[in-house]
Design an enzyme around this catalytic site. Structure first.
Site, short mmCIF file in Angstrom:
data_model
loop_
_atom_site.label_atom_id
_atom_site.label_comp_id
_atom_site.label_asym_id
_atom_site.label_seq_id
_atom_site.Cartn_x
_atom_site.Cartn_y
_atom_site.Cartn_z
N MET A 136 -7.08 -7.33 -2.27
CA MET A 136 -6.92 -7.00 -0.85
C MET A 136 -5.45 -7.03 -0.43
O MET A 136 -4.60 -7.64 -1.10
CB MET A 136 -7.73 -7.95 0.02
CG MET A 136 -7.26 -9.39 0.03
SD MET A 136 -8.39 -10.47 0.95
CE MET A 136 -9.86 -10.43 -0.10
N CYS A 137 -5.18 -6.33 0.69
CA CYS A 137 -3.84 -6.30 1.25
C CYS A 137 -2.87 -5.70 0.22
O CYS A 137 -3.10 -4.63 -0.29
CB CYS A 137 -3.45 -7.71 1.70
SG CYS A 137 -1.97 -7.80 2.73
N ILE A 138 -1.81 -6.41 -0.15
CA ILE A 138 -0.83 -5.91 -1.11
C ILE A 138 -1.21 -6.22 -2.55
O ILE A 138 -0.57 -5.72 -3.50
CB ILE A 138 0.58 -6.47 -0.78
CG1 ILE A 138 1.69 -5.68 -1.49
CG2 ILE A 138 0.65 -7.97 -1.11
CD1 ILE A 138 1.75 -4.22 -1.14
N THR A 192 -9.33 -3.32 -0.54
CA THR A 192 -9.41 -3.09 0.91
C THR A 192 -8.05 -3.38 1.53
O THR A 192 -7.31 -4.25 1.03
CB THR A 192 -10.50 -3.96 1.57
OG1 THR A 192 -10.72 -3.52 2.91
CG2 THR A 192 -10.13 -5.43 1.58
#
Length: 219
Positions: A136-138, A192
């Protein structure tokens, strides 16, 4: 038997470690699903220590990634080097600048970044064993480096610089809304955007819940 999931943290705090809200939302979703969760983090020094109230670097302060990550897990933490792919059914990598600073060099090197060899090894070993993995995210930059040869499909939302860095490693980036996910069925990888796009904890929650559910469906 409960599904065993490892949640990989990179410290504590969005600017120099694991994003705390993403971490808690992930742990909550896994708990609600009845999974058996273990938090893991590398026993290494942080690259930066940031004052989260001011955004300034604390140059004279040293912190340990695993020690800081244990704040999120209420003291229950495993050192990264002791974890093997065969010990878990799934792995989820939480975002935050710790991913870009402590688990990789993305924050410093951009598209020329590399990833900690132990992280690469775990992601590749889990992939070879057919284990489900979420990013998720980076954190998809980690998967891109480890699984680029498999042309893994990933998302960080719509950030063009991060997308370019991911595709430079051989991965395929797909644009994605904050409340959705990208599922690579062949590689058993789910991603995501979370706080790459989220403007609130509720926006981050929508995608994270979907990621957790998709990861668990692979198990």
């Amino acid at each position: 038997m409960k599904t065993k999931v490892a949640v990989i943290l990179s410290g504590c705090g969005v600017y120099d470690g694991a994003e705390i809200q993403e971490s808690v939302l992930t742990l909550l979703a896994l708990a609600k699903a009845g999974a058996e969760v273990s938090c893991i983090a590398p026993d290494i020094a942080q690259r930066h220590v940031i004052d989260h109230a001011t955004g300034e670097e604390l140059e004279d302060e040293d912190r340990n990634v695993m020690t800081e990550a244990a704040r999120i897990s209420r003291g229950e933490i495993l050192p990264f080097d002791n974890v093997r792919a065969e010990n878990f059914d799934a792995f989820i990598y939480v975002g935050g600048f710790g991913v870009a600073k402590n688990l990789s060099s993305y924050a410093f090197d951009g598209s020329d970044y590399d990833v900690d060899p132990a992280v690469i090894d775990l992601i590749q070993s889990a992939h070879e064993a057919g284990k489900a993995q979420g990013f998720m995210c980076i954190a998809p930059v980690l998967a891109a480096r480890a699984l680029g040869a498999q042309h893994v499909q990933l998302t960080i939302g719509n950030d063009s610089d991060a997308a370019t860095a991911i595709e430079a490693k051989g991965a395929r980036h797909l644009a994605c809304k904050v409340d959705s996910i990208v599922v690579d069925e062949a590689n058993r990888v789910v991603s995501t955007p979370a706080y790459m796009l989220a403007k609130s904890i509720t926006e981050a929650e929508a995608g994270i819940n979907q990621l957790v559910n998709a990861v668990l469906k692979f198990c």
